[in-house]
Each structure stands twice: as structure tokens, then as C-alpha cells.
Design a protein around this motif. Sequence first.
Motif, PDB file in Angstrom:
ATOM      1  N   VAL A  72       0.840  -1.200   0.000  1.00  0.00           N
ATOM      2  CA  VAL A  72       0.000   0.000   0.000  1.00  0.00           C
ATOM      3  C   VAL A  72       0.875   1.250   0.000  1.00  0.00           C
ATOM      4  CG1 VAL A  72      -1.651   1.331   1.384  1.00  0.00           C
ATOM      5  CG2 VAL A  72      -1.978  -1.124   1.080  1.00  0.00           C
ATOM      6  N   LYS A  73       1.935   1.247   0.797  1.00  0.00           N
ATOM      7  CA  LYS A  73       2.827   2.414   0.835  1.00  0.00           C
ATOM      8  C   LYS A  73       3.507   2.617  -0.515  1.00  0.00           C
ATOM      9  CE  LYS A  73       5.395   1.731   4.478  1.00  0.00           C
ATOM     10  NZ  LYS A  73       6.181   1.803   5.720  1.00  0.00           N
ATOM     11  N   ARG A  74       3.865   1.525  -1.175  1.00  0.00           N
ATOM     12  CA  ARG A  74       4.455   1.632  -2.512  1.00  0.00           C
ATOM     13  C   ARG A  74       3.455   2.256  -3.483  1.00  0.00           C
ATOM     14  NH1 ARG A  74       7.383  -2.648  -1.542  1.00  0.00           N
ATOM     15  NH2 ARG A  74       5.737  -4.154  -1.976  1.00  0.00           N
ATOM     16  N   ALA A  75       2.191   1.839  -3.400  1.00  0.00           N
ATOM     17  CA  ALA A  75       1.154   2.399  -4.273  1.00  0.00           C
ATOM     18  C   ALA A  75       0.947   3.887  -3.969  1.00  0.00           C
ATOM     19  CB  ALA A  75      -0.157   1.636  -4.098  1.00  0.00           C
ATOM     20  N   ILE A  76       0.985   4.254  -2.708  1.00  0.00           N
ATOM     21  CA  ILE A  76       0.852   5.668  -2.336  1.00  0.00           C
ATOM     22  C   ILE A  76       2.022   6.459  -2.902  1.00  0.00           C
ATOM     23  CG2 ILE A  76       0.945   7.287  -0.392  1.00  0.00           C
ATOM     24  CD1 ILE A  76      -0.653   5.198   1.220  1.00  0.00           C
ATOM     25  N   ASP A  77       3.227   5.915  -2.782  1.00  0.00           N
ATOM     26  CA  ASP A  77       4.411   6.598  -3.311  1.00  0.00           C
ATOM     27  C   ASP A  77       4.309   6.797  -4.826  1.00  0.00           C
ATOM     28  OD1 ASP A  77       5.470   6.729  -0.771  1.00  0.00           O
ATOM     29  OD2 ASP A  77       6.789   4.991  -1.039  1.00  0.00           O
ATOM     30  N   SER A 106      -2.955  19.978  -2.373  1.00  0.00           N
ATOM     31  CA  SER A 106      -3.817  19.401  -1.338  1.00  0.00           C
ATOM     32  C   SER A 106      -3.791  17.876  -1.405  1.00  0.00           C
ATOM     33  CB  SER A 106      -5.241  19.923  -1.512  1.00  0.00           C
ATOM     34  OG  SER A 106      -6.119  19.279  -0.627  1.00  0.00           O
ATOM     35  N   TYR A 107      -3.871  17.324  -2.612  1.00  0.00           N
ATOM     36  CA  TYR A 107      -3.824  15.867  -2.776  1.00  0.00           C
ATOM     37  C   TYR A 107      -2.487  15.315  -2.289  1.00  0.00           C
ATOM     38  CZ  TYR A 107      -7.854  16.470  -5.929  1.00  0.00           C
ATOM     39  OH  TYR A 107      -9.062  16.783  -6.470  1.00  0.00           O
ATOM     40  N   LEU A 108      -1.405  16.003  -2.612  1.00  0.00           N
ATOM     41  CA  LEU A 108      -0.087  15.551  -2.162  1.00  0.00           C
ATOM     42  C   LEU A 108       0.002  15.557  -0.645  1.00  0.00           C
ATOM     43  CD1 LEU A 108       2.155  17.319  -4.827  1.00  0.00           C
ATOM     44  CD2 LEU A 108       1.811  14.861  -4.556  1.00  0.00           C
ATOM     45  N   ALA A 109      -0.544  16.579  -0.009  1.00  0.00           N
ATOM     46  CA  ALA A 109      -0.542  16.651   1.453  1.00  0.00           C
ATOM     47  C   ALA A 109      -1.352  15.502   2.050  1.00  0.00           C
ATOM     48  CB  ALA A 109      -1.089  17.997   1.918  1.00  0.00           C
ATOM     49  N   GLU A 110      -2.492  15.187   1.442  1.00  0.00           N
ATOM     50  CA  GLU A 110      -3.313  14.078   1.930  1.00  0.00           C
ATOM     51  C   GLU A 110      -2.576  12.746   1.795  1.00  0.00           C
ATOM     52  OE1 GLU A 110      -7.275  13.931   0.313  1.00  0.00           O
ATOM     53  OE2 GLU A 110      -7.511  16.099   0.553  1.00  0.00           O
ATOM     54  N   LEU A 111      -1.907  12.538   0.680  1.00  0.00           N
ATOM     55  CA  LEU A 111      -1.149  11.294   0.501  1.00  0.00           C
ATOM     56  C   LEU A 111      -0.010  11.190   1.508  1.00  0.00           C
ATOM     57  CD1 LEU A 111      -0.985  10.921  -3.390  1.00  0.00           C
ATOM     58  CD2 LEU A 111      -2.267   9.509  -1.768  1.00  0.00           C
ATOM     59  N   GLN A 144       2.181   8.709   6.397  1.00  0.00           N
ATOM     60  CA  GLN A 144       2.683   8.888   7.759  1.00  0.00           C
ATOM     61  C   GLN A 144       1.802   8.126   8.756  1.00  0.00           C
ATOM     62  OE1 GLN A 144       5.529  10.282   8.889  1.00  0.00           O
ATOM     63  NE2 GLN A 144       4.887   9.435  10.844  1.00  0.00           N
ATOM     64  N   THR A 145       0.498   8.153   8.537  1.00  0.00           N
ATOM     65  CA  THR A 145      -0.424   7.430   9.414  1.00  0.00           C
ATOM     66  C   THR A 145      -0.173   5.926   9.341  1.00  0.00           C
ATOM     67  OG1 THR A 145      -2.076   9.164   9.157  1.00  0.00           O
ATOM     68  CG2 THR A 145      -2.864   7.037   9.940  1.00  0.00           C
ATOM     69  N   LEU A 146       0.042   5.417   8.135  1.00  0.00           N
ATOM     70  CA  LEU A 146       0.366   3.989   7.990  1.00  0.00           C
ATOM     71  C   LEU A 146       1.651   3.640   8.729  1.00  0.00           C
ATOM     72  CD1 LEU A 146      -0.552   3.250   4.272  1.00  0.00           C
ATOM     73  CD2 LEU A 146      -1.591   2.247   6.303  1.00  0.00           C
ATOM     74  N   ASP A 147       2.671   4.493   8.609  1.00  0.00           N
ATOM     75  CA  ASP A 147       3.926   4.258   9.328  1.00  0.00           C
ATOM     76  C   ASP A 147       3.696   4.227  10.835  1.00  0.00           C
ATOM     77  OD1 ASP A 147       5.489   4.041   7.040  1.00  0.00           O
ATOM     78  OD2 ASP A 147       6.039   6.168   7.026  1.00  0.00           O
ATOM     79  N   THR A 148       2.871   5.139  11.324  1.00  0.00           N
ATOM     80  CA  THR A 148       2.575   5.202  12.761  1.00  0.00           C
ATOM     81  C   THR A 148       1.838   3.947  13.215  1.00  0.00           C
ATOM     82  OG1 THR A 148       2.441   7.605  12.659  1.00  0.00           O
ATOM     83  CG2 THR A 148       1.406   6.553  14.558  1.00  0.00           C
TER      84      THR A 148
END
Length: 143
Positions: A49-54, A106-111, A116-120
Motif C-alpha cells: 500500500v505504501k508503494r502504491a501511495i508513493d 492538497s492531494y499531495l498533502a493528503e497522501l 505517515q499514518t500507515l507508518d505510525t
Amino acid sequence: MATVRNEADARRQLRAEQRHETDELVIAEPVATASPVGIELHYDGVDDVKRAIDERYDELSRHLETARALDTDLANGKGPVAHWMRRSFAVRGGAGAGGVQAALQSYLAELATLRQTLDTVVTMHQGNDEEAAAVLPTGDADA
């Protein structure tokens, strides 16, 4: 870049693009599953999922750079709508409220927040797993 002839053509192209994007989506293994005891987090799924977000972040960053490069004043036209077109493009293409650049930022900030939430969450779950493993008695491997 596609040529748009009218509003109906734009809607048709948008629907076709959305269908294409939907076809490209890959159904992945669930990141977390519920069990009677609690929630089991699949760390490999989180990495996917993090890879897809990146990937999406990089794609949106490229679009933002393109939008910045295209954010130039239009030449003064001679037609009756030149002034209004110039004003419209300045608002929609710019970095101000309602502009393409503002939306992309805004989209970049949300991603970034999502990642960061996933990492936490992963850090918290790994800590809980390690605490539980430390508390459990060690014994026979067959037990």
C-alpha cells in the motif's frame, strides 16, 4: 493531450479515463483482518500500500510540475472572449484557491498524511507484537 470539442465530448472522455483507471486497479490482499482476539496486521500488505501511495505521490508531483510550467499568462487576444478566457485560466491553472496547483498540492498533502499514518500504525502494532512476545513464556516449540 486530448482535444475536447464540447461539454459532452469532455464528459465522454472523462468516463472513458475513469473506466481505464478502474480496470488498472489491482485487488490486493487485505492489509488487516479481524479475528476473535483482535486485528492482525499484514506488514507485507502495508508495504504494498505504501508503494502504491508513493507511486501516486510521484505521479501527482509530475502533474504539479507540469501545471507550474503551464502557469503563464495568455497572450492578449483580439476576440471578444479573450479577457474572460485569460481570467478563467489564471484562476483554474494557478496556485490560488480553486486552481489546479492548489488542488494538486492538497492531494499531495493528503497522501503524505496517509503514508505517515500507515507508518505510525505499523510502528504501534510492531511495538504491541514485541511486548506480547516478551510477556509470553518460552517453552517447547511443539507446545
